[in-house]
Design a protein around this motif. Structure first.
Motif, PDB file in Angstrom:
ATOM      1  N   ILE A 149      57.020 128.834  73.731  1.00 34.84           N
ATOM      2  CA  ILE A 149      56.083 127.846  73.189  1.00 34.84           C
ATOM      3  C   ILE A 149      56.719 126.463  73.154  1.00 34.84           C
ATOM      4  N   ILE A 150      58.004 126.388  72.868  1.00 40.85           N
ATOM      5  CA  ILE A 150      58.698 125.094  72.887  1.00 40.85           C
ATOM      6  C   ILE A 150      58.606 124.476  74.279  1.00 40.85           C
ATOM      7  N   GLY A 151      58.786 125.293  75.313  1.00 46.47           N
ATOM      8  CA  GLY A 151      58.653 124.788  76.687  1.00 46.47           C
ATOM      9  C   GLY A 151      57.257 124.263  76.969  1.00 46.47           C
ATOM     10  N   ILE A 152      56.239 124.954  76.470  1.00 45.04           N
ATOM     11  CA  ILE A 152      54.853 124.516  76.638  1.00 45.04           C
ATOM     12  C   ILE A 152      54.637 123.177  75.938  1.00 45.04           C
ATOM     13  N   VAL A 153      55.125 123.080  74.721  1.00 47.68           N
ATOM     14  CA  VAL A 153      54.949 121.848  73.943  1.00 47.68           C
ATOM     15  C   VAL A 153      55.680 120.679  74.605  1.00 47.68           C
ATOM     16  N   VAL A 154      56.883 120.920  75.093  1.00 46.09           N
ATOM     17  CA  VAL A 154      57.634 119.858  75.773  1.00 46.09           C
ATOM     18  C   VAL A 154      56.850 119.361  76.980  1.00 46.09           C
TER      19      VAL A 154
ATOM     20  N   VAL B 280      69.829 132.281  77.972  1.00 51.90           N
ATOM     21  CA  VAL B 280      68.581 133.043  78.078  1.00 51.90           C
ATOM     22  C   VAL B 280      67.460 132.326  77.323  1.00 51.90           C
ATOM     23  N   LEU B 281      67.773 131.797  76.152  1.00 52.71           N
ATOM     24  CA  LEU B 281      66.761 131.059  75.394  1.00 52.71           C
ATOM     25  C   LEU B 281      66.333 129.789  76.133  1.00 52.71           C
ATOM     26  N   LEU B 282      67.275 129.104  76.752  1.00 53.87           N
ATOM     27  CA  LEU B 282      66.930 127.929  77.563  1.00 53.87           C
ATOM     28  C   LEU B 282      66.100 128.334  78.780  1.00 53.87           C
ATOM     29  N   PHE B 283      66.421 129.497  79.370  1.00 50.40           N
ATOM     30  CA  PHE B 283      65.648 130.004  80.510  1.00 50.40           C
ATOM     31  C   PHE B 283      64.203 130.277  80.094  1.00 50.40           C
ATOM     32  N   ILE B 284      64.010 130.892  78.935  1.00 47.93           N
ATOM     33  CA  ILE B 284      62.658 131.176  78.447  1.00 47.93           C
ATOM     34  C   ILE B 284      61.907 129.881  78.166  1.00 47.93           C
ATOM     35  N   THR B 285      62.595 128.895  77.602  1.00 47.87           N
ATOM     36  CA  THR B 285      61.982 127.581  77.377  1.00 47.87           C
ATOM     37  C   THR B 285      61.562 126.954  78.702  1.00 47.87           C
TER      38      THR B 285
ATOM     39  N   GLY C 272      58.384 128.523  80.064  1.00 47.72           N
ATOM     40  CA  GLY C 272      57.189 128.008  79.395  1.00 47.72           C
ATOM     41  C   GLY C 272      56.776 126.660  79.955  1.00 47.72           C
ATOM     42  N   GLY C 273      57.733 125.762  80.126  1.00 50.54           N
ATOM     43  CA  GLY C 273      57.428 124.441  80.684  1.00 50.54           C
ATOM     44  C   GLY C 273      56.986 124.519  82.130  1.00 50.54           C
ATOM     45  N   CYS C 274      57.625 125.390  82.905  1.00 50.84           N
ATOM     46  CA  CYS C 274      57.301 125.531  84.327  1.00 50.84           C
ATOM     47  C   CYS C 274      55.888 126.077  84.523  1.00 50.84           C
ATOM     48  N   ILE C 275      55.541 127.100  83.784  1.00 50.63           N
ATOM     49  CA  ILE C 275      54.206 127.696  83.911  1.00 50.63           C
ATOM     50  C   ILE C 275      53.142 126.690  83.476  1.00 50.63           C
ATOM     51  N   THR C 276      53.412 125.951  82.409  1.00 51.90           N
ATOM     52  CA  THR C 276      52.456 124.939  81.955  1.00 51.90           C
ATOM     53  C   THR C 276      52.306 123.839  82.995  1.00 51.90           C
ATOM     54  N   SER C 277      53.408 123.446  83.608  1.00 52.96           N
ATOM     55  CA  SER C 277      53.357 122.417  84.646  1.00 52.96           C
ATOM     56  C   SER C 277      52.570 122.900  85.861  1.00 52.96           C
ATOM     57  N   LEU C 278      52.747 124.163  86.219  1.00 52.39           N
ATOM     58  CA  LEU C 278      51.990 124.714  87.345  1.00 52.39           C
ATOM     59  C   LEU C 278      50.499 124.756  87.040  1.00 52.39           C
TER      60      LEU C 278
END
Length: 173
Positions: free
Chosen positions: A5-10, A53-58, A61-67
């Motif tokens: 979710i942090i990746g999505i929010v970023v 691993v936590l950075l990878f999961i973040t 999230g950002g990559c999928i949202t960007s796609l």
């Protein structure tokens, strides 16, 4: 889940390019592998592995949202629309929404715009005062202009335009 979710929010508040997200995903994946295989039982390598691993999961999230956001096909109608100019638009009514006191509303596929084959979803509004009764599945050819949906008029109001963008609807007729 929280780091995804942090990746999505970023990505939502600070949009980055898909190339940058993919680079971040690849780097954190390989760093996770390195952290896993180098001294697998040492406290430091376990900590590094966990962080990567936590950075990878973040990053995922950002990559999928960007796609998902901002990538429209080349034949999407939004690439050829001139806002405010009337055009011949071919629509296929897909889903009837609940009517409000002014309009009957549908989601439709834009299959043509000024004789060009296009795709994409659009919101279609018919005045309630019109006596024509349209149904989902009908194809229409209209001469009208594509407008943006209204956004929030006051700070903190619900932004309908952003909501529609979130479900891949980029205009209304």
């Amino acid at each position: 889940v929280a780091f995804f979710i942090i990746g999505i929010v970023v990505q939502f508040y600070f949009p980055l390019s898909i190339k940058l997200w993919l680079l971040f995903v690849a780097c954190t994946f390989f760093l996770s592998l390195i952290g896993y295989f180098i001294k697998p039982f040492a406290v430091v390598s376990k900590s590094l592995f966990t962080v990567f691993v936590l950075l990878f999961i973040t990053a995922l999230g950002g990559c999928i949202t960007s796609l998902k956001s901002g990538v429209l096909p080349n034949n999407h109608y939004s690439h050829v629309v001139q806002k405010g100019e009337d055009a011949i638009i071919t629509l296929l009514l897909r889903e009837q929404l609940s009517s409000n006191s002014y309009n009957h509303r549908f989601y439709a596929d834009v299959t043509g715009y000024n004789q060009q084959v296009t795709q994409g979803k659009i919101l279609v509004l018919f005045k309630r005062s019109d006596s024509v009764n349209y149904k989902a599945g009908q194809e229409l050819i209209v001469y009208d202009d594509v407008n943006d949906a209204s956004n929030g008029r006051n700070p903190g109001d619900f932004n309908y335009k952003e909501y529609l963008k979130g479900i891949d609807v980029y205009g209304q007729v």
